[in-house]
Write a protein that holds these residues in place. Structure first.
Motif, PDB file in Angstrom:
ATOM      1  N   THR A 191       0.825  -1.197   0.000  1.00 50.98           N
ATOM      2  CA  THR A 191       0.000   0.000   0.000  1.00 50.98           C
ATOM      3  C   THR A 191       0.864   1.254   0.000  1.00 50.98           C
ATOM      4  O   THR A 191       0.612   2.189  -0.768  1.00 50.98           O
ATOM      5  CB  THR A 191      -0.939   0.013   1.223  1.00 50.98           C
ATOM      6  OG1 THR A 191      -1.731  -1.183   1.207  1.00 50.98           O
ATOM      7  CG2 THR A 191      -1.843   1.224   1.213  1.00 50.98           C
ATOM      8  N   SER A 192       1.892   1.278   0.836  1.00 51.46           N
ATOM      9  CA  SER A 192       2.727   2.482   0.909  1.00 51.46           C
ATOM     10  C   SER A 192       3.448   2.738  -0.409  1.00 51.46           C
ATOM     11  O   SER A 192       3.559   3.885  -0.845  1.00 51.46           O
ATOM     12  CB  SER A 192       3.721   2.405   2.071  1.00 51.46           C
ATOM     13  OG  SER A 192       4.709   1.424   1.865  1.00 51.46           O
ATOM     14  N   SER A 193       3.912   1.684  -1.089  1.00 53.63           N
ATOM     15  CA  SER A 193       4.626   1.908  -2.353  1.00 53.63           C
ATOM     16  C   SER A 193       3.682   2.397  -3.454  1.00 53.63           C
ATOM     17  O   SER A 193       4.050   3.279  -4.233  1.00 53.63           O
ATOM     18  CB  SER A 193       5.375   0.647  -2.799  1.00 53.63           C
ATOM     19  OG  SER A 193       4.490  -0.389  -3.140  1.00 53.63           O
ATOM     20  N   THR A 194       2.456   1.864  -3.507  1.00 45.92           N
ATOM     21  CA  THR A 194       1.532   2.353  -4.533  1.00 45.92           C
ATOM     22  C   THR A 194       1.067   3.777  -4.230  1.00 45.92           C
ATOM     23  O   THR A 194       0.907   4.581  -5.146  1.00 45.92           O
ATOM     24  CB  THR A 194       0.306   1.426  -4.710  1.00 45.92           C
ATOM     25  OG1 THR A 194      -0.342   1.242  -3.455  1.00 45.92           O
ATOM     26  CG2 THR A 194       0.702   0.094  -5.288  1.00 45.92           C
ATOM     27  N   PHE A 195       0.876   4.113  -2.952  1.00 49.58           N
ATOM     28  CA  PHE A 195       0.494   5.477  -2.611  1.00 49.58           C
ATOM     29  C   PHE A 195       1.634   6.452  -2.863  1.00 49.58           C
ATOM     30  O   PHE A 195       1.395   7.605  -3.235  1.00 49.58           O
ATOM     31  CB  PHE A 195      -0.006   5.572  -1.168  1.00 49.58           C
ATOM     32  CG  PHE A 195      -1.486   5.394  -1.037  1.00 49.58           C
ATOM     33  CD1 PHE A 195      -2.335   6.492  -1.017  1.00 49.58           C
ATOM     34  CD2 PHE A 195      -2.047   4.130  -0.935  1.00 49.58           C
ATOM     35  CE1 PHE A 195      -3.708   6.330  -0.904  1.00 49.58           C
ATOM     36  CE2 PHE A 195      -3.416   3.959  -0.825  1.00 49.58           C
ATOM     37  CZ  PHE A 195      -4.252   5.061  -0.806  1.00 49.58           C
ATOM     38  N   ALA A 196       2.881   6.033  -2.671  1.00 46.77           N
ATOM     39  CA  ALA A 196       4.023   6.901  -2.987  1.00 46.77           C
ATOM     40  C   ALA A 196       4.040   7.217  -4.475  1.00 46.77           C
ATOM     41  O   ALA A 196       4.215   8.374  -4.882  1.00 46.77           O
ATOM     42  CB  ALA A 196       5.334   6.240  -2.557  1.00 46.77           C
ATOM     43  N   THR A 197       3.839   6.196  -5.306  1.00 53.50           N
ATOM     44  CA  THR A 197       3.782   6.417  -6.757  1.00 53.50           C
ATOM     45  C   THR A 197       2.625   7.336  -7.111  1.00 53.50           C
ATOM     46  O   THR A 197       2.772   8.278  -7.903  1.00 53.50           O
ATOM     47  CB  THR A 197       3.659   5.073  -7.499  1.00 53.50           C
ATOM     48  OG1 THR A 197       4.836   4.306  -7.258  1.00 53.50           O
ATOM     49  CG2 THR A 197       3.472   5.273  -8.992  1.00 53.50           C
ATOM     50  N   ALA A 198       1.454   7.099  -6.521  1.00 54.83           N
ATOM     51  CA  ALA A 198       0.277   7.922  -6.819  1.00 54.83           C
ATOM     52  C   ALA A 198       0.496   9.377  -6.397  1.00 54.83           C
ATOM     53  O   ALA A 198       0.087  10.294  -7.107  1.00 54.83           O
ATOM     54  CB  ALA A 198      -0.952   7.351  -6.126  1.00 54.83           C
TER      55      ALA A 198
END
Length: 152
Positions: A68-75
């Motif tokens: 979750t944290s990696s996809t939110f960082a990208t977003a």
């Protein structure tokens, strides 16, 4: 899709493509993605190693959710560069981690917060970013620092 290797590998791949095709804006966007993932990985894994929370399925290192944290960082990085549709994928990733019995809801929510802070920090002064968000820690408290970035 939300794994760190996929997120960082994709960012590096597009960065190289931007450099090869001489698109400096693409290379700068992807450099922000790489920085965001690096900040995210340090925060997420540092907390995972410190907290050592057991996952709902009995395995270890539940808190916070790294996917979750990696996809939110990208977003967050893409959002700063005016790519608006990234939130749909990130929300789906967080929900799937709970549904698959890999994380508690608190793991996903905190992972999302880490990702947003990481992505926003990486885009200070780039894209549309006018505010910088950073974690703040003191011996007896924690918080979030919000700073206005002066645009030329």
């Amino acid at each position: 899709m939300g794994g760190g290797f996929v997120q960082i590998g994709g960012a590096v791949g597009v960065y190289v493509a931007g450099r090869i095709t001489h698109h400096p804006q693409t290379a700068l966007l992807e450099a922000d993605l790489i920085r965001g993932q690096a900040i995210n990985a340090l925060l997420t894994h540092g907390i995972k190693l410190s907290v050592r929370r057991t996952r709902p399925d009995g395995s270890s290192f539940s808190f916070p959710s790294g996917h979750t944290s990696s996809t939110f960082a990208t977003a967050a990085v893409l959002r700063a560069w005016m790519v608006k549709r990234a939130a749909c994928v990130t929300s789906a990733m967080g929900g799937s981690r709970v549904q698959e019995n890999r994380h508690y809801v608190s793991d996903v929510l905190f992972g999302a917060a880490i990702g947003i802070v990481s992505g926003r920090t990486a885009t200070i002064g780039h894209g549309r970013a006018t505010f910088a968000v950073a974690p703040l820690a003191a011996p007896d408290r924690v918080g979030v620092l919000l700073t206005r970035v002066n645009r030329p």
